[in-house]
Motif scaffolding. Structure first.
Motif, short mmCIF file in Angstrom:
data_model
loop_
_atom_site.label_atom_id
_atom_site.label_comp_id
_atom_site.label_asym_id
_atom_site.label_seq_id
_atom_site.Cartn_x
_atom_site.Cartn_y
_atom_site.Cartn_z
N MET A 138 -4.84 5.51 -1.67
CA MET A 138 -3.59 4.72 -1.71
C MET A 138 -3.96 3.40 -2.56
N HIS A 139 -2.90 2.87 -3.11
CA HIS A 139 -3.13 1.75 -4.20
C HIS A 139 -1.94 0.54 -3.78
N HIS A 140 -2.46 -0.77 -4.27
CA HIS A 140 -1.66 -1.79 -3.58
C HIS A 140 -1.69 -2.89 -5.03
N HIS B 187 1.62 0.91 -19.23
CA HIS B 187 2.51 2.17 -19.64
C HIS B 187 1.54 3.18 -18.77
N LYS B 188 2.51 4.11 -18.27
CA LYS B 188 1.92 5.10 -17.03
C LYS B 188 2.24 6.50 -17.50
N SER B 189 1.15 7.43 -17.20
CA SER B 189 1.55 8.68 -17.28
C SER B 189 1.19 9.47 -16.06
N TRP C 4 0.81 -1.25 0.16
CA TRP C 4 -0.18 -0.11 -0.12
C TRP C 4 0.83 1.09 0.00
N HIS C 5 0.67 2.22 -1.04
CA HIS C 5 1.13 3.29 -0.98
C HIS C 5 0.40 4.51 -2.10
N THR C 6 1.03 5.69 -1.76
CA THR C 6 0.62 6.61 -2.87
C THR C 6 1.92 7.08 -3.45
N ASP C 7 1.64 7.30 -4.90
CA ASP C 7 2.74 7.63 -5.58
C ASP C 7 3.71 8.98 -5.38
N SER C 8 4.87 8.77 -5.33
CA SER C 8 5.76 9.97 -5.11
C SER C 8 5.90 10.73 -3.92
FE LIG Z 1 2.36 3.24 -7.45
#
Ligand SMILES: [Fe+2]
Length: 289
Positions: free
Chosen positions: A262-264, A277-279, A111-115
């Motif tokens: 948050m995502h996991h 692919h991510k932006s 579990w985290h949130t980006d950056s």
């Molecule tokens: Fe992430």
């Protein structure tokens, strides 16, 4: 277009839109409003080029930098020339000759949130599924408004006005970034301070902002007390009632708001191929709640 909400704490699918075509101003507003209301959006059956994916992010915010750029590490050395600087490849695929196709392997991403390891973390993440694993690899999302609203009073008092240190040493799968040494003490871990409660700039609502658990530290508390409070806080937050899990199919695009979610990611078999692919969009200075 139509918005179909999940029956969970967050998330909605938007149907009847081809994102590779020109999206009108009115459609953009419709999508942005759905994103604000539902925190995570799913679009199915899409086929976007890198340029399309960079154009799509403009609905959600200004151009943002990849994690590597934010860490001052520049572009990933192994990316082929056709990958634009602002695109991140998430993949476990190893090309002939041993060159990785992307990052994050096949393990669990906690579990985290980006950056959150940067001063001004990104806002939206857009992830487009090109190849998916049949088993595993699901991504789950967690509603941090609700986690805050339901916070037991005792915890609310402890975290109100407090800041936490967000470590920059590990990736979301817990692997050590090669540029750093393994930390021995969360209280002195290289990272960035953020308020534990933040105000969302669009909605004005408060939400918990935890980043990630590994090497987190609450500024001003003794290490033992910080660990105890964080364990309690994370146990409260990571409850199924705040979560929606998505099983990926090729052509899916998920867009999520890192400020209030948050995502996991679940692990998947190493022999399976998964390619995303991510932006991302730039965030803004965090408003303490
Ligand atoms: Fe992430």
């Amino acid at each position: 277009m139509e918005v179909i909400k999940t029956d969970k704490a967050l998330g909605a699918e938007i149907i009847d839109i081809d994102l590779s075509k020109n999206v009108s101003k009115a459609e953009q507003k419709f999508i942005f409003d759905a994103y604000t209301d539902n925190l995570v959006l799913l679009f199915k059956g899409q086929s976007l080029s890198f340029d399309d994916l960079l154009r799509l992010r403009e609905i959600f915010g200004a151009a943002g930098l990849t994690a590597n750029q934010l860490l001052g590490l520049g572009r990933k050395k192994y990316y082929p020339d056709e990958v634009p600087d602002d695109i991140t490849i998430i993949s476990n695929i190893i090309e002939e000759g041993g060159r990785p196709r992307g990052s994050l392997g096949n393990g669990e991403a906690f579990w985290h949130t980006d950056s959150s390891f940067t001063e001004v973390p990104i806002s939206a993440s857009l992830l487009h599924a090109i190849e998916v694993s049949e088993v595993g690899g699901e991504t789950s999302f967690l509603n941090m408004y609700q986690a805050y609203d339901d916070l037991p009073e005792r915890l609310r008092v402890i975290v109100s006005g407090r800041y936490a240190n967000h470590s920059k040493v590990h990736s979301s799968d817990g692997s050590l970034r090669p540029e750093y040494d393994e930390p021995t003490n969360p209280a002195t871990c290289p990272g960035i301070k953020h308020p534990m409660i933040r105000v969302h700039p669009t909605t004005g609502r408060k939400c918990l902002y935890l980043g990630r658990r590994l090497n987190s530290y609450i500024i001003g508390l003794g290490l033992d007390e910080s660990e105890e409070v964080l364990d309690e806080l994370w146990a409260h937050t990571c409850q199924d009632k705040y979560v929606w899990e998505h099983k990926w199919e090729v052509g899916d695009i998920l867009v999520w708001d890192n400020r209030c979610t948050m995502h996991h990611r679940n692990a998947f078999p190493s022999e399976a191929r998964r390619l995303m692919h991510k932006s991302i969009t730039a965030g803004e200075a965090i408003i303490a709640g």
